[in-house]
Structures are given as C-alpha cells and as structure tokens.
Design a protein around this motif. Structure first.
Motif, PDB file in Angstrom:
ATOM      1  N   ARG A  20       0.850  -1.194   0.000  1.00 11.43           N
ATOM      2  CA  ARG A  20       0.000   0.000   0.000  1.00 11.43           C
ATOM      3  C   ARG A  20       0.882   1.239   0.000  1.00 11.43           C
ATOM      4  NH1 ARG A  20      -5.449  -1.031   3.167  1.00 11.43           N
ATOM      5  NH2 ARG A  20      -5.777  -3.183   2.546  1.00 11.43           N
ATOM      6  N   ARG A  22       1.196   5.076   0.836  1.00 12.52           N
ATOM      7  CA  ARG A  22       0.593   6.131   1.661  1.00 12.52           C
ATOM      8  C   ARG A  22       0.602   7.442   0.871  1.00 12.52           C
ATOM      9  NH1 ARG A  22       0.427   5.547   6.994  1.00 12.52           N
ATOM     10  NH2 ARG A  22      -0.835   7.121   7.933  1.00 12.52           N
ATOM     11  N   GLU A  24       0.485  11.285   1.086  1.00 10.63           N
ATOM     12  CA  GLU A  24       0.714  12.377   2.057  1.00 10.63           C
ATOM     13  C   GLU A  24      -0.012  13.654   1.619  1.00 10.63           C
ATOM     14  OE1 GLU A  24       2.275  11.918   4.890  1.00 10.63           O
ATOM     15  OE2 GLU A  24       2.893   9.873   4.402  1.00 10.63           O
ATOM     16  N   ASP A  35      -5.047   9.217   7.061  1.00 10.89           N
ATOM     17  CA  ASP A  35      -4.439   7.944   6.656  1.00 10.89           C
ATOM     18  C   ASP A  35      -5.051   7.507   5.328  1.00 10.89           C
ATOM     19  OD1 ASP A  35      -3.007   5.620   6.536  1.00 10.89           O
ATOM     20  OD2 ASP A  35      -4.132   4.585   8.108  1.00 10.89           O
ATOM     21  N   GLN A  37      -4.489   5.769   1.636  1.00  8.99           N
ATOM     22  CA  GLN A  37      -3.580   4.826   0.996  1.00  8.99           C
ATOM     23  C   GLN A  37      -4.119   4.412  -0.364  1.00  8.99           C
ATOM     24  OE1 GLN A  37      -2.401   1.605   3.538  1.00  8.99           O
ATOM     25  NE2 GLN A  37      -2.048   2.964   5.273  1.00  8.99           N
ATOM     26  N   GLN A  54      -8.304   4.971   5.282  1.00  8.83           N
ATOM     27  CA  GLN A  54      -8.208   3.743   6.061  1.00  8.83           C
ATOM     28  C   GLN A  54      -9.008   3.812   7.358  1.00  8.83           C
ATOM     29  OE1 GLN A  54      -6.517   0.952   4.621  1.00  8.83           O
ATOM     30  NE2 GLN A  54      -6.959   2.443   3.032  1.00  8.83           N
TER      31      GLN A  54
END
Length: 98
Positions: A20, A22, A24, A35, A37, A54
């Motif tokens: 996964r 991430r 930002e 969060d 992803q 998530q």
C-alpha cells in the motif's frame, strides 16, 4: 523490467501481502482522516487502483492501473492499447439500441 517478467515468476507466497502506498497531504472529505492509501483491487470493472481512507474506508478514487503499478501481475501485453475502430463503433451502436 521487460514484459516477459510478468509471466516468468515464482509461485506466490502462502500469505501474500498487498503493498500500500501512503498518500501524504490529503485528507478524507467524509471523516477528515489523514491515513489515505492507494493499493490494487479487483472489481466488476477489472483490475483497478483504489485510493481509500483507512479510517472510514471512503473511496476517494478508483483508476486504471499504470504500467509502473504492476497490477494485475499477469495482464496482457495489449492491455493499454486503444480499441480498434470496429470495437469503438460497436460500443457506440450498443449504447443507442434499446
């Protein structure tokens, strides 16, 4: 890597893990979570890359995978080619019927 690398692979691990990525600097519009992803999924439209929160699992984006996404691992070498003129015409005709 060459296209042949997609077909010459060892057996998958017993418990495969999906990598996964991430994202930002993006927040969820539903819950405000940070969060976020991006990862591969299979759905009714075929192989796609999903970007999801998530915390609440809100779908932010679902898009076709790029070549560097390596998804699906055994996809055809013609996956990204444009449709032929005949196929495009049949899609247009199919929409006007019924």
């Amino acid at each position: 890597m060459s296209w042949a690398a997609r077909y010459i692979q060892a057996a998958p691990p017993e418990n495969p893990e999906v990598p996964r990525e991430r994202i930002e600097g993006q927040t969820c519009e539903r819950c405000g979570g940070t969060d976020i992803q991006r990862y591969p999924v299979s759905c009714v439209y075929g192989a796609r890359m999903a970007t999801k929160c998530q915390a609440c699992l809100h779908i932010i984006a679902i898009e076709r995978p790029r070549a560097e996404d390596w998804w699906p691992p055994f996809r055809s070498t013609t996956y990204d080619w444009d449709a032929s003129l005949a196929e495009r015409a049949s899609r247009v005709l199919g929409k006007t019927k019924g």
